[in-house]
Design a protein around this motif. Sequence first.
Motif, PDB file in Angstrom:
ATOM      1  N   PRO A  46       0.753  -1.258  -0.129  1.00  0.00           N
ATOM      2  CA  PRO A  46      -0.094   0.075  -0.034  1.00  0.00           C
ATOM      3  C   PRO A  46       1.055   1.326  -0.060  1.00  0.00           C
ATOM      4  O   PRO A  46       1.853   1.482   0.531  1.00  0.00           O
ATOM      5  CB  PRO A  46      -0.948  -0.021   1.425  1.00  0.00           C
ATOM      6  N   GLN A  47       0.534   2.078  -0.755  1.00  0.00           N
ATOM      7  CA  GLN A  47       1.332   3.546  -0.918  1.00  0.00           C
ATOM      8  C   GLN A  47       0.090   4.742  -0.816  1.00  0.00           C
ATOM      9  O   GLN A  47      -0.897   4.544  -1.511  1.00  0.00           O
ATOM     10  CB  GLN A  47       1.928   3.510  -2.123  1.00  0.00           C
ATOM     11  N   LEU A  48       0.516   5.731  -0.487  1.00  0.00           N
ATOM     12  CA  LEU A  48      -0.165   7.042  -0.595  1.00  0.00           C
ATOM     13  C   LEU A  48      -0.398   7.458  -2.017  1.00  0.00           C
ATOM     14  O   LEU A  48       0.623   7.342  -2.599  1.00  0.00           O
ATOM     15  CB  LEU A  48       0.659   8.164   0.057  1.00  0.00           C
ATOM     16  N   CYS A  49      -1.481   7.789  -2.620  1.00  0.00           N
ATOM     17  CA  CYS A  49      -1.746   8.007  -3.947  1.00  0.00           C
ATOM     18  C   CYS A  49      -2.682   9.269  -3.943  1.00  0.00           C
ATOM     19  O   CYS A  49      -3.234   9.811  -2.912  1.00  0.00           O
ATOM     20  CB  CYS A  49      -2.187   7.087  -4.896  1.00  0.00           C
ATOM     21  N   ALA A  50      -2.937   9.905  -4.912  1.00  0.00           N
ATOM     22  CA  ALA A  50      -3.994  10.876  -5.541  1.00  0.00           C
ATOM     23  C   ALA A  50      -5.366  10.468  -5.013  1.00  0.00           C
ATOM     24  O   ALA A  50      -5.703   9.309  -5.790  1.00  0.00           O
ATOM     25  CB  ALA A  50      -3.709  11.798  -6.463  1.00  0.00           C
ATOM     26  N   SER A  51      -6.358  11.124  -4.670  1.00  0.00           N
ATOM     27  CA  SER A  51      -7.678  10.815  -4.790  1.00  0.00           C
ATOM     28  C   SER A  51      -8.154  10.993  -6.162  1.00  0.00           C
ATOM     29  O   SER A  51      -7.929  12.004  -6.670  1.00  0.00           O
ATOM     30  CB  SER A  51      -8.565  11.585  -3.927  1.00  0.00           C
ATOM     31  N   LEU A  52      -9.016   9.990  -6.673  1.00  0.00           N
ATOM     32  CA  LEU A  52      -9.772  10.212  -7.927  1.00  0.00           C
ATOM     33  C   LEU A  52     -11.241  10.572  -7.624  1.00  0.00           C
ATOM     34  O   LEU A  52     -11.726  10.901  -8.831  1.00  0.00           O
ATOM     35  CB  LEU A  52      -9.768   9.085  -8.595  1.00  0.00           C
ATOM     36  N   ILE A  53     -11.799  11.071  -6.610  1.00  0.00           N
ATOM     37  CA  ILE A  53     -13.084  11.101  -6.174  1.00  0.00           C
ATOM     38  C   ILE A  53     -13.188  12.595  -6.266  1.00  0.00           C
ATOM     39  O   ILE A  53     -14.137  13.280  -6.834  1.00  0.00           O
ATOM     40  CB  ILE A  53     -13.419  10.623  -4.665  1.00  0.00           C
ATOM     41  N   SER A  54     -12.182  13.493  -5.901  1.00  0.00           N
ATOM     42  CA  SER A  54     -12.292  14.783  -6.119  1.00  0.00           C
ATOM     43  C   SER A  54     -10.957  15.439  -6.012  1.00  0.00           C
ATOM     44  O   SER A  54      -9.965  14.755  -5.581  1.00  0.00           O
ATOM     45  CB  SER A  54     -13.091  15.573  -4.731  1.00  0.00           C
ATOM     46  N   ASP A  55     -10.687  16.711  -6.608  1.00  0.00           N
ATOM     47  CA  ASP A  55      -9.279  17.310  -6.659  1.00  0.00           C
ATOM     48  C   ASP A  55      -9.411  18.411  -5.580  1.00  0.00           C
ATOM     49  O   ASP A  55      -8.728  19.600  -5.830  1.00  0.00           O
ATOM     50  CB  ASP A  55      -9.028  18.108  -8.086  1.00  0.00           C
ATOM     51  N   GLY A  56     -10.330  18.556  -4.657  1.00  0.00           N
ATOM     52  CA  GLY A  56     -10.526  19.636  -3.590  1.00  0.00           C
ATOM     53  C   GLY A  56     -11.888  19.252  -2.730  1.00  0.00           C
ATOM     54  O   GLY A  56     -12.617  18.416  -3.096  1.00  0.00           O
ATOM     55  N   LEU A  57     -11.904  20.227  -1.986  1.00  0.00           N
ATOM     56  CA  LEU A  57     -12.916  20.323  -1.123  1.00  0.00           C
ATOM     57  C   LEU A  57     -14.059  21.409  -1.540  1.00  0.00           C
ATOM     58  O   LEU A  57     -13.813  22.537  -1.957  1.00  0.00           O
ATOM     59  CB  LEU A  57     -12.563  20.608   0.473  1.00  0.00           C
ATOM     60  N   ASP A  58     -15.295  21.175  -1.273  1.00  0.00           N
ATOM     61  CA  ASP A  58     -16.367  22.125  -1.596  1.00  0.00           C
ATOM     62  C   ASP A  58     -16.034  23.459  -1.080  1.00  0.00           C
ATOM     63  O   ASP A  58     -16.387  24.415  -1.665  1.00  0.00           O
ATOM     64  CB  ASP A  58     -17.834  21.588  -1.090  1.00  0.00           C
ATOM     65  N   SER A  59     -15.565  23.523   0.035  1.00  0.00           N
ATOM     66  CA  SER A  59     -15.027  25.012   0.879  1.00  0.00           C
ATOM     67  C   SER A  59     -13.802  25.508   0.251  1.00  0.00           C
ATOM     68  O   SER A  59     -13.397  26.631   0.646  1.00  0.00           O
ATOM     69  CB  SER A  59     -15.150  24.558   2.451  1.00  0.00           C
ATOM     70  N   ASP A  60     -13.118  24.937  -0.578  1.00  0.00           N
ATOM     71  CA  ASP A  60     -12.118  25.348  -1.141  1.00  0.00           C
ATOM     72  C   ASP A  60     -12.438  27.100  -2.003  1.00  0.00           C
ATOM     73  O   ASP A  60     -13.365  26.820  -2.599  1.00  0.00           O
ATOM     74  CB  ASP A  60     -11.336  24.422  -2.291  1.00  0.00           C
ATOM     75  N   GLU A  61     -11.356  27.924  -1.842  1.00  0.00           N
ATOM     76  CA  GLU A  61     -11.783  29.202  -2.529  1.00  0.00           C
ATOM     77  C   GLU A  61     -10.837  29.325  -3.570  1.00  0.00           C
ATOM     78  O   GLU A  61      -9.532  29.282  -3.575  1.00  0.00           O
ATOM     79  CB  GLU A  61     -11.856  30.463  -1.350  1.00  0.00           C
ATOM     80  N   GLY A  62     -11.039  29.713  -4.779  1.00  0.00           N
ATOM     81  CA  GLY A  62     -10.298  30.085  -5.860  1.00  0.00           C
ATOM     82  C   GLY A  62      -9.494  28.935  -6.410  1.00  0.00           C
ATOM     83  O   GLY A  62      -9.634  27.859  -6.437  1.00  0.00           O
ATOM     84  N   ASP A  63      -8.283  28.947  -6.696  1.00  0.00           N
ATOM     85  CA  ASP A  63      -7.481  28.168  -7.127  1.00  0.00           C
ATOM     86  C   ASP A  63      -6.684  27.218  -5.964  1.00  0.00           C
ATOM     87  O   ASP A  63      -5.952  26.380  -6.236  1.00  0.00           O
ATOM     88  CB  ASP A  63      -6.300  28.510  -8.125  1.00  0.00           C
TER      89      ASP A  63
END
Length: 281
Positions: A46-63
């Motif tokens: 097992p290794q850490l990897c990127a999520s494919l469900i989302s590239d951020g949270l709904d609360s993220d602002e801007g870029d």
Amino acid sequence: MANRSYLYSLTNRPTAYTDRPETISGISEWNYDIPFMYRLLMSGDPQLCASLISDGLDSDEGDEKVRLYAISGRFEPGFARVKRLIDIMRYLAAQAPVPAPAPVAAPVVAAPKATSFVDRLKGWFSPPAAPKAPPAAVAPATGSTQLPGWLDETLAFLEAHRNEHLLLETVELDTMTESEEAPLRACVEKELARCQQAGAALDALPQDIAAAAQVLREAGAKKQAAPLDAFFGLRFDDDCDSTRSRATEYPLGLQWYDVLYFGLLNRAEFEAATRGDAAAA
């Protein structure tokens, strides 16, 4: 909607949200928990990897987006461990529960009965009474009735959904308590360690199947030293996933389906969707 953990089989280890696999299939999802079978499947490197469900949270602002993580594992080593666990569980299911010995009542000695001379003569010359037949043996009950079928279904489903890698997504569970990148990553790292421990626990069982079954039964019922403590709380019978009835707190995880709430896009689908979004902009 319930927050869930999600399990997929796919062809790559995602390095970014846009790093899509050639093929991907859902395997299972679970409300508010991560079953042991997920962890055992994910125990292959097992290794850490990127999520494919989302590239951020709904609360993220801007870029400025919070980077989300998932766990990637190799399919074959985890599946090999699952198959061995299933062999041991089948052995357990075939065993009759050991009944507690019934207390033995002390024999009651009757007082000698007075007999006449004629009665004694009858006893001397009459044939002895036939001994009473022992009670018929009762066939012991087996441990589980539904579990063997569930184990067969598990093997058949996973065989049909084999791929190079597995992906465990826990972002919905992690965001129940955390909202910043570092704590969210720490949640995934802790889960990765649990996946490693599940594999180590299975590998620590004796090679002899009878001995392995005994150790597994004991480790499920009573907490053992690491790594066998990974089994604690599991049931290996028809109540293995009965969390709603509170028969168990820790699900084994024998429910499989490829249509999940998050149906993740493969590379071709993702690129087509991206082109469509660009054209609509």
